[in-house]
Design a protein around this motif. Structure first.
Motif, PDB file in Angstrom:
ATOM      1  N   UNK A   1       0.858  -1.129   0.112  1.00 44.40           N
ATOM      2  CA  UNK A   1       0.042   0.027  -0.067  1.00 44.40           C
ATOM      3  C   UNK A   1       0.751   1.360   0.049  1.00 44.40           C
ATOM      4  N   UNK A   2       0.505   2.230  -0.812  1.00 37.13           N
ATOM      5  CA  UNK A   2       1.100   3.364  -0.677  1.00 37.13           C
ATOM      6  C   UNK A   2       1.335   4.127   0.621  1.00 37.13           C
ATOM      7  N   UNK A   3       0.275   3.951   1.606  1.00 34.17           N
ATOM      8  CA  UNK A   3       0.399   4.582   2.910  1.00 34.17           C
ATOM      9  C   UNK A   3       1.650   4.175   3.489  1.00 34.17           C
TER      10      UNK A   3
ATOM     11  N   UNK B   1      15.103   5.535  -4.304  1.00 32.21           N
ATOM     12  CA  UNK B   1      14.063   4.701  -4.629  1.00 32.21           C
ATOM     13  C   UNK B   1      13.012   4.469  -3.704  1.00 32.21           C
ATOM     14  N   UNK B   2      11.767   4.012  -4.035  1.00 31.36           N
ATOM     15  CA  UNK B   2      10.806   4.062  -2.958  1.00 31.36           C
ATOM     16  C   UNK B   2      11.211   2.936  -1.818  1.00 31.36           C
ATOM     17  N   UNK B   3      11.049   3.641  -0.671  1.00 36.98           N
ATOM     18  CA  UNK B   3      11.213   2.564   0.516  1.00 36.98           C
ATOM     19  C   UNK B   3       9.850   2.692   1.212  1.00 36.98           C
ATOM     20  N   UNK B   4       9.565   1.673   1.955  1.00 34.63           N
ATOM     21  CA  UNK B   4       8.450   1.568   2.922  1.00 34.63           C
ATOM     22  C   UNK B   4       8.682   1.309   4.223  1.00 34.63           C
ATOM     23  N   UNK B   5       7.671   1.474   5.090  1.00 34.54           N
ATOM     24  CA  UNK B   5       7.693   1.356   6.478  1.00 34.54           C
ATOM     25  C   UNK B   5       7.731  -0.308   6.682  1.00 34.54           C
TER      26      UNK B   5
ATOM     27  N   UNK C   1      -5.127  -2.179   5.836  1.00 34.35           N
ATOM     28  CA  UNK C   1      -4.718  -1.590   7.018  1.00 34.35           C
ATOM     29  C   UNK C   1      -3.586  -2.197   7.768  1.00 34.35           C
ATOM     30  N   UNK C   2      -3.143  -3.420   7.138  1.00 35.66           N
ATOM     31  CA  UNK C   2      -1.917  -3.926   7.991  1.00 35.66           C
ATOM     32  C   UNK C   2      -2.113  -5.500   8.437  1.00 35.66           C
ATOM     33  N   UNK C   3      -3.347  -6.143   8.412  1.00 37.44           N
ATOM     34  CA  UNK C   3      -3.748  -7.020   9.144  1.00 37.44           C
ATOM     35  C   UNK C   3      -3.047  -8.447   8.507  1.00 37.44           C
ATOM     36  N   UNK C   4      -2.853  -9.332   9.085  1.00 41.65           N
ATOM     37  CA  UNK C   4      -2.911 -10.863   8.443  1.00 41.65           C
ATOM     38  C   UNK C   4      -4.133 -11.351   8.895  1.00 41.65           C
ATOM     39  N   UNK C   5      -4.870 -11.871   7.856  1.00 40.34           N
ATOM     40  CA  UNK C   5      -6.257 -12.217   7.883  1.00 40.34           C
ATOM     41  C   UNK C   5      -6.566 -13.699   7.873  1.00 40.34           C
TER      42      UNK C   5
ATOM     43  N   UNK D   1      -5.914 -18.172   5.123  1.00 37.41           N
ATOM     44  CA  UNK D   1      -5.001 -17.161   5.638  1.00 37.41           C
ATOM     45  C   UNK D   1      -4.559 -16.516   4.516  1.00 37.41           C
ATOM     46  N   UNK D   2      -4.434 -14.947   4.833  1.00 37.28           N
ATOM     47  CA  UNK D   2      -4.075 -14.208   3.611  1.00 37.28           C
ATOM     48  C   UNK D   2      -3.504 -12.844   4.166  1.00 37.28           C
ATOM     49  N   UNK D   3      -2.461 -12.412   3.420  1.00 33.18           N
ATOM     50  CA  UNK D   3      -1.452 -11.162   3.924  1.00 33.18           C
ATOM     51  C   UNK D   3      -1.315 -10.550   2.599  1.00 33.18           C
ATOM     52  N   UNK D   4      -0.839  -9.303   2.738  1.00 32.63           N
ATOM     53  CA  UNK D   4      -0.379  -8.458   1.746  1.00 32.63           C
ATOM     54  C   UNK D   4       1.230  -8.880   1.384  1.00 32.63           C
ATOM     55  N   UNK D   5       1.689  -8.639  -0.031  1.00 30.46           N
ATOM     56  CA  UNK D   5       0.868  -8.391  -1.212  1.00 30.46           C
ATOM     57  C   UNK D   5       0.242  -9.575  -1.634  1.00 30.46           C
TER      58      UNK D   5
END
Length: 414
Positions: free
Chosen positions: A207-209, A221-225, A269-273, A286-290
């Motif tokens: 997510x871009x957030x 380069x793009x870095x994410x939290x 919003x950041x959960x593992x589902x 079980x689901x998680x990003x990406x």
């Protein structure tokens, strides 16, 4: 190939031939007999010619987009190529579509020289989710005299995946995209040890957030939290898939849409589902990003009501919740509010924060009483309530007590 049939002209010619044969027998004239035989046989010869003279065509089928939500328009593209060594006759075409799609009318297909191709396009909408087979393409032609008509199936069928609608839920707007709002607050509450922010390279699906602009500027380069991935907070959903608990197809469809919307929101919003079903397992669980949101919605496209229960689902669900380090968000989606099912899951309230049950019918007073007595927040989500409205009702029903917040709503019960 469909069976060749005479056209209107063919029926008229054949009928004229029969009349001439009768007249020849009555008048005893050979010329009428010859004419009658010719006209009677002509439609039969035309039907044989249409059956044997098959066009050799190939069809490449593509969809844009590849997957659509219920009610969205899909563009179907058919690239038709003449594979024979001679030109085709002028024909007409129609694509084969399943029930639930608008029926198509035959359209003209131009003559194609050897090796020549043409692109055909049309658009469709699906009223219900599911995996649908579109195709094969049907082309129809007549003989040069227009006495007989035949159809041919060309190319292969291809699956079009129609997923449930994913509604935008409160709390998934610009605030969360900037890393603000109350959803991240709940993520931090779920795992208290997330103060340290460790940047990493951006990966497709993030997510871009989560983009950390200072680290991006330094690295070029793009870095994410990475704090949500390190903390790995969990949320759980339970979907009632037993046919014995299903109050008809429509409540189940609304339940599937609710699972798709809530699940996609929680993943965003950041959960593992984690997802459990009351019936035999059909989902990954079980689901998680990406990619977890696309996987969940894609699997929900084909989920069905089943007759066989999934064993001790309440026991397995309780074991999953006990394995977490703290209270986690839990959402029950009960199709008809079966009191027995509600009694099995009511005690799980002590593992959940928040604990929300969606009842997909307004006639579930007994189940609602059992769940609310155990401390669950219950929301009726009948045919007048879509997923976004049901979510808003659930957020409004939570009682303020200084606990974690979810999606900008009031505080959750302790």
């Amino acid at each position: 190939m469909s069976r060749p049939v005479p056209t209107l002209r063919g029926w008229v010619v054949g009928a004229a031939g029969v009349v001439l044969l009768v007249a020849a027998g009555w008048a005893g004239r050979v010329d009428l007999l010859f004419g009658g035989l010719l006209l009677t046989i002509a439609p039969l010869v035309a039907m044989a010619a249409v059956a044997l003279d098959r066009p050799w065509l190939s069809v490449a089928r593509t969809y844009s987009p590849d997957t659509v939500e219920v009610g969205e328009e899909v563009q179907v593209r058919l690239d038709v190529r003449n594979q024979s060594g001679r030109a085709t006759a002028s024909m007409s075409w129609v694509d084969t579509v399943p029930a639930g799609f608008a029926r198509l009318a035959f359209r003209a297909l131009p003559s194609l020289a050897s090796g020549q191709s043409v692109t055909l396009r049309y658009s469709e909408r699906a009223a219900r989710r599911g995996a649908y087979l579109l195709g094969p393409l049907t082309v129809a032609r007549t003989d040069p005299f227009g006495l007989a008509r035949g159809g041919y199936g060309v190319g292969e069928s291809k699956v079009l995946l129609v997923t449930p609608r994913v509604r935008a839920l409160a709390g998934s707007g610009d605030d969360e995209a900037r890393g603000e709002g109350t959803d991240p607050e709940l993520v931090r509450h779920s795992i208290p040890s997330t103060d340290e922010v460790i940047p990493r390279d951006y990966r497709a699906g993030d997510p871009l957030r989560r983009v950390q602009w200072r680290a991006t500027a330094r690295a070029g380069r793009l870095m994410v939290r990475q704090e949500e991935q390190l903390s790995n907070p969990e949320a759980w959903l339970l979907l009632d898939t037993l046919r014995a608990h299903a109050g008809g197809a429509e409540p189940f469809e609304r339940a599937v849409e609710l699972v798709a919307s809530i699940g996609s929101h929680l993943l965003d919003v950041g959960y593992q589902l984690g997802v459990h079903e009351t019936g035999e397992r059909q989902l990954a669980g079980s689901y998680e990003l990406p990619g977890g949101d696309q996987l969940l919605v894609g699997q929900l496209a084909a989920i069905e009501q089943v007759r066989e229960p999934g064993g001790d689902i309440a026991g397995r669900f309780a074991a999953s919740l006990r394995a977490t380090r703290s209270g986690v968000p839990v959402f029950l989606i009960l199709v008809d509010g079966d009191p027995q099912l509600a009694a099995e899951f009511a005690p799980l309230r002590r593992y959940a924060a928040p604990a929300i049950a969606f009842l997909m019918t307004s006639s579930a007073a007994a189940a609602r009483e059992l769940l609310e007595r155990a401390g669950w927040v219950c929301v009726e989500a009948d045919g007048r309530t879509d997923a976004a409205a049901a979510w808003s009702l659930a957020m409004q029903a939570q009682q303020p007590a200084g606990g974690p917040r979810l999606a900008g709503a009031a505080d959750v019960r302790p």
